[in-house]
Design an enzyme around this catalytic site. Structure first.
Site, PDB file in Angstrom:
ATOM      1  NE  ARG A 122      46.394  65.043  34.373  1.00 12.80           N
ATOM      2  CZ  ARG A 122      47.549  64.377  34.347  1.00 12.80           C
ATOM      3  NH1 ARG A 122      48.453  64.540  35.298  1.00 12.80           N
ATOM      4  NH2 ARG A 122      47.829  63.554  33.355  1.00 12.80           N
ATOM      5  CG  HIS A 147      52.922  68.742  31.737  1.00  5.78           C
ATOM      6  ND1 HIS A 147      53.130  68.838  33.090  1.00  5.78           N
ATOM      7  CD2 HIS A 147      53.032  67.424  31.440  1.00  5.78           C
ATOM      8  CE1 HIS A 147      53.357  67.631  33.590  1.00  5.78           C
ATOM      9  NE2 HIS A 147      53.302  66.752  32.626  1.00  5.78           N
ATOM     10  CG  HIS A 221      57.786  65.668  31.470  1.00 10.06           C
ATOM     11  ND1 HIS A 221      57.818  64.321  31.201  1.00 10.06           N
ATOM     12  CD2 HIS A 221      56.550  65.902  31.973  1.00 10.06           C
ATOM     13  CE1 HIS A 221      56.650  63.776  31.512  1.00 10.06           C
ATOM     14  NE2 HIS A 221      55.865  64.722  31.991  1.00 10.06           N
ATOM     15  CG  ASP A 293      50.735  60.108  36.170  1.00 10.12           C
ATOM     16  OD1 ASP A 293      51.486  61.040  36.501  1.00 10.12           O
ATOM     17  OD2 ASP A 293      50.051  60.122  35.134  1.00 10.12           O
ATOM     18  CD  GLU A 358      56.749  64.848  35.556  1.00  5.10           C
ATOM     19  OE1 GLU A 358      55.935  65.788  35.462  1.00  5.10           O
ATOM     20  OE2 GLU A 358      56.432  63.681  35.307  1.00  5.10           O
TER      21      GLU A 358
END
Ligand code: GLA
Length: 393
Positions: A122, A147, A221, A293, A358
């Site tokens: 982000r 992304h 991803h 996350d 990632e």
């Protein structure tokens, strides 16, 4: 005179004999080499995959090695549509979330298997400033940019060049991103090279150059489910992350700017820990991420490509190790998967049935002066490598 003739004659016979022996030897070497090449041969095959709603042709490449690993990559989004690796009984099965047709990939989906650019993760309010000039990006995550924006690299057609040499197969993808595409400055030329090797590893090499100062943070991803059964959540997998610190976030998953020590928190994966153990912990960061996350601050940032993280599924015995030269890794436990997207053979992808590792720079780096820089200048070569290595134990 006669003696001399005899000498010459004798010498010629001897040379001929030696030459024959040598030739036979090299023929044998060649034969041996061919057999080794066959044994180690890694193949790559191209097929037409379909046409996008916008009428663009998409190809798909199948990379296969001799150890039961097979990877399918398409030119739309550089997406890994399928990744098969053996379990501990030697049975190759699918371990990456994907769809079974191109059309589904062109509809909104959470970046299944895709290449992410220009900026993974982000950027707060989709804004950043470079040399005093403010740039407004396309936003797609509330007021933030995620992304690369709604039309990021995951939705672009890449051109492909395949190569095969002995025991590796490579697919080099290229995409030229125009100046101000999705709001990012600079005409950017990007190459992403996937290399399948016979040790069941897949290298992802990212390279880029720009003609104007810009920011860049490329990643991959893929969602892994190492059990090979996509109806099962990933909660029994053991995760290891070589990181003493985490990038804590606010309720919009934007970094607070400070780094957090993982000791005595649900985020300590320095020793292998089952995902399910602390994923529901009463913890502020767990609440904000709806689970895991987050971006971990990897150790040994000055060491180049080194071990970053692993995931292990005890039932299948599959181990995935991730190596990278990047400073961070986002471990995402598939918290937004909600049973709405179709699996390949019926059913839908339910909550936490895939996990992402990632490799990247920290989120919102362009706005965080204390984070490692993501600026790319003209004349510089962006070059970073991540390896996904599969084995069993
Ligand atoms: C990333 C983000 C998540 C989510 C997924 C896609 O990993 O960190 O918050 O947006 O992509 O759903």
């Amino acid at each position: 005179m006669n003696v001399l003739k005899r000498c010459i004659y004798g010498f010629s016979i001897l040379s001929l004999a030696l030459l024959t022996i040598e030739c036979k030897g090299s023929q044998k070497d060649e034969k041996q080499e061919n057999t080794t090449q066959k044994k180690n041969n890694v193949s790559i095959e191209k097929k037409e995959y379909g046409t996008t709603p916008a009428g663009q042709k998409v190809d798909i490449y199948t990379l296969k090695n001799q150890k039961g690993m097979e990877v399918n990559i398409m030119t739309y989004g550089g997406i890994i549509t399928s990744l098969k690796v053996p379990n501990k009984a030697g049975v190759s099965e699918e371990v990456a979330i994907g769809f079974n047709n191109l059309e589904q990939y062109t509809k909104p989906n959470p970046y299944f298997g895709a290449l992410i650019g220009r900026f993974g993760n982000r950027i707060a309010k989709g804004k950043f400033t470079l040399d005093g000039k403010e740039y407004q990006l396309a936003t797609n995550n509330g007021k933030n940019a995620l992304h690369g924006g709604p039309e990021g690299f995951h939705r672009r057609i890449w051109t492909a060049e395949e190569a095969k040499g002995g025991d590796v197969a490579t697919l080099k993808l290229k995409y030229i991103s125009k100046d101000m595409e999705e709001g990012y400055p600079g005409h950017l030329t990007v190459f992403v090279t996937y290399t399948l090797k016979n040790d069941n590893s897949l290298d992802v090499l990212y390279e880029a150059t720009t003609d104007k100062k810009t920011v860049l943070n490329l990643t991959q991803h893929s969602y892994f489910n190492l059990s090979g059964d996509f109806s099962k959540p990933i909660l029994n997998d053991e995760i290891t992350i070589d990181a003493d610190k985490l990038v804590p976030v606010d309720a919009d998953l934007i970094p607070t700017g400070k780094l957090m020590d993982v000791t005595n928190t649900p985020f300590d994966f320095r020793k292998p820990k089952v995902i399910g153990k602390d994923i529901e912990a009463k913890d502020d960061q767990i609440k904000k991420g709806l689970g895991y996350d987050h971006c971990w601050v990897l150790n040994n940032q000055d060491k180049g490509e080194r071990f970053a993280a692993s995931a292990y599924n005890p039932t299948s015995g599959r181990l995935l190790e991730v190596f990278t030269d990047q400073p961070g890794i986002q471990f995402y436990s598939g918290n937004f998967l909600d049973g709405t997207l179709p699996m390949r053979n019926g059913g839908t992808y339910a909550h936490r049935t895939g996990l992402c590792l990632e490799t990247q720079h920290y989120p919102d780096s362009p706005n965080q002066k204390d984070f490692p820089t993501t600026v790319l200048n003209p004349g510089e070569n962006y070059k970073t490598k991540t390896t996904f290595k599969f084995s069993v134990k």
